[in-house]
Design a protein around this motif. Sequence first.
Motif, PDB file in Angstrom:
ATOM      1  N   VAL A   1     -41.271  -4.489 -27.641  1.00 31.19           N
ATOM      2  CA  VAL A   1     -41.681  -5.277 -28.513  1.00 31.19           C
ATOM      3  C   VAL A   1     -41.049  -5.120 -29.954  1.00 31.19           C
ATOM      4  CG1 VAL A   1     -44.057  -5.917 -29.995  1.00 31.19           C
ATOM      5  CG2 VAL A   1     -43.885  -5.437 -27.428  1.00 31.19           C
ATOM      6  N   LYS A   2     -40.433  -6.243 -30.392  1.00 26.81           N
ATOM      7  CA  LYS A   2     -39.370  -6.330 -31.678  1.00 26.81           C
ATOM      8  C   LYS A   2     -40.161  -5.334 -32.788  1.00 26.81           C
ATOM      9  CE  LYS A   2     -36.805  -8.782 -34.753  1.00 26.81           C
ATOM     10  NZ  LYS A   2     -36.217 -10.202 -34.980  1.00 26.81           N
ATOM     11  N   GLU A   3     -41.327  -5.621 -33.134  1.00 30.28           N
ATOM     12  CA  GLU A   3     -42.049  -5.124 -34.150  1.00 30.28           C
ATOM     13  C   GLU A   3     -42.331  -3.551 -33.914  1.00 30.28           C
ATOM     14  OE1 GLU A   3     -42.558  -9.119 -33.763  1.00 30.28           O
ATOM     15  OE2 GLU A   3     -43.455  -7.684 -32.519  1.00 30.28           O
ATOM     16  N   GLU A   4     -42.236  -2.956 -32.946  1.00 28.33           N
ATOM     17  CA  GLU A   4     -42.215  -1.617 -32.574  1.00 28.33           C
ATOM     18  C   GLU A   4     -41.015  -0.815 -32.885  1.00 28.33           C
ATOM     19  OE1 GLU A   4     -44.340  -1.064 -28.930  1.00 28.33           O
ATOM     20  OE2 GLU A   4     -46.289  -1.233 -29.913  1.00 28.33           O
TER      21      GLU A   4
ATOM     22  N   PRO B   1     -38.713  -0.103 -35.006  1.00 27.29           N
ATOM     23  CA  PRO B   1     -38.734   0.451 -36.565  1.00 27.29           C
ATOM     24  C   PRO B   1     -39.784   1.697 -36.230  1.00 27.29           C
ATOM     25  CG  PRO B   1     -39.036  -1.658 -37.073  1.00 27.29           C
ATOM     26  CD  PRO B   1     -39.329  -1.839 -35.672  1.00 27.29           C
TER      27      PRO B   1
ATOM     28  N   THR C   1     -46.000  -2.405 -25.100  1.00 22.50           N
ATOM     29  CA  THR C   1     -46.687  -1.849 -26.281  1.00 22.50           C
ATOM     30  C   THR C   1     -46.933  -0.435 -26.213  1.00 22.50           C
ATOM     31  OG1 THR C   1     -48.842  -2.566 -25.869  1.00 22.50           O
ATOM     32  CG2 THR C   1     -47.636  -4.152 -27.066  1.00 22.50           C
TER      33      THR C   1
ATOM     34  N   THR D   1     -35.373   2.337 -41.512  1.00 19.64           N
ATOM     35  CA  THR D   1     -36.639   3.058 -40.967  1.00 19.64           C
ATOM     36  C   THR D   1     -37.637   3.432 -41.780  1.00 19.64           C
ATOM     37  OG1 THR D   1     -34.771   4.243 -39.191  1.00 19.64           O
ATOM     38  CG2 THR D   1     -37.385   4.944 -39.439  1.00 19.64           C
TER      39      THR D   1
ATOM     40  N   TYR E   1     -37.663   0.490 -26.985  1.00 15.99           N
ATOM     41  CA  TYR E   1     -38.693  -0.517 -27.364  1.00 15.99           C
ATOM     42  C   TYR E   1     -38.566  -1.733 -26.554  1.00 15.99           C
ATOM     43  CZ  TYR E   1     -35.471  -4.190 -29.118  1.00 15.99           C
ATOM     44  OH  TYR E   1     -34.457  -5.334 -29.207  1.00 15.99           O
TER      45      TYR E   1
ATOM     46  N   THR F   1     -42.916   7.003 -41.573  1.00 15.68           N
ATOM     47  CA  THR F   1     -44.278   7.182 -41.151  1.00 15.68           C
ATOM     48  C   THR F   1     -44.689   8.610 -40.653  1.00 15.68           C
ATOM     49  OG1 THR F   1     -43.451   7.139 -38.689  1.00 15.68           O
ATOM     50  CG2 THR F   1     -43.708   4.856 -39.713  1.00 15.68           C
TER      51      THR F   1
ATOM     52  N   THR G   1     -31.856  -5.632 -33.340  1.00 17.01           N
ATOM     53  CA  THR G   1     -33.157  -5.105 -33.838  1.00 17.01           C
ATOM     54  C   THR G   1     -33.012  -3.519 -33.825  1.00 17.01           C
ATOM     55  OG1 THR G   1     -34.248  -6.921 -32.587  1.00 17.01           O
ATOM     56  CG2 THR G   1     -35.540  -5.013 -32.660  1.00 17.01           C
TER      57      THR G   1
ATOM     58  N   ALA H   1     -33.668  -1.256 -37.268  1.00 15.20           N
ATOM     59  CA  ALA H   1     -34.654  -0.304 -37.193  1.00 15.20           C
ATOM     60  C   ALA H   1     -34.233   1.145 -37.468  1.00 15.20           C
ATOM     61  CB  ALA H   1     -35.265  -0.327 -35.786  1.00 15.20           C
TER      62      ALA H   1
END
Length: 175
Positions: A63-66, A68, A161, A144, A61, A147, A136, A140
């Motif tokens: 980008v932190k938001e990605e 997870p 990204t 988790t 990763y 999805t 992070t 994650a």
Amino acid sequence: CEGYLFPDTYYLNVNMESDFIVEHFIENFIENLKSIPNYAEKTPEELFEIVTLASIVEKEYKVKEEAPLIASVFKNRIRHNIGLYSCATIVYIITEIQGKPHPNRILTKDTKIDNPYNTYKWAGLPPGPISNPGLTALDAVINTPKTPYFFFQVKDEKKGTHVFTETFEEHKTNH
């Protein structure tokens, strides 16, 4: 100790013994791990799997938001006995095991290297961590999200990204 040396700022002096330093890094790892929701004192075996997967997420990763979402892709693949296909594990083999310079890109021949850390060749987790994950990546993996994703690839290299997809057909379309 790979995986358990928490990435942080440490103040050391030249007189410190290496055993003391490693112990301090590991204690810091454990203290930080306790701050993650749902950590709840995992067994040593569970912790080893968490750290191993988080070490891969850490290298994948940007980008932190990605983080997870990347963890969810890997967990979905593990659940279905599909190889992780992580370039990070190939880089680990090349740089840390073979002692070669960091490659600019992973070639098809690299994905065929006969090594238990090769997640292109073997399904499931590699034998151990490939890096020292931070909060992070650890969070994650511990928390988790569910999805439908089985694939991800870089969408914008400068921003770091990714695009996440459910099927191999969608994955190929995004190439």
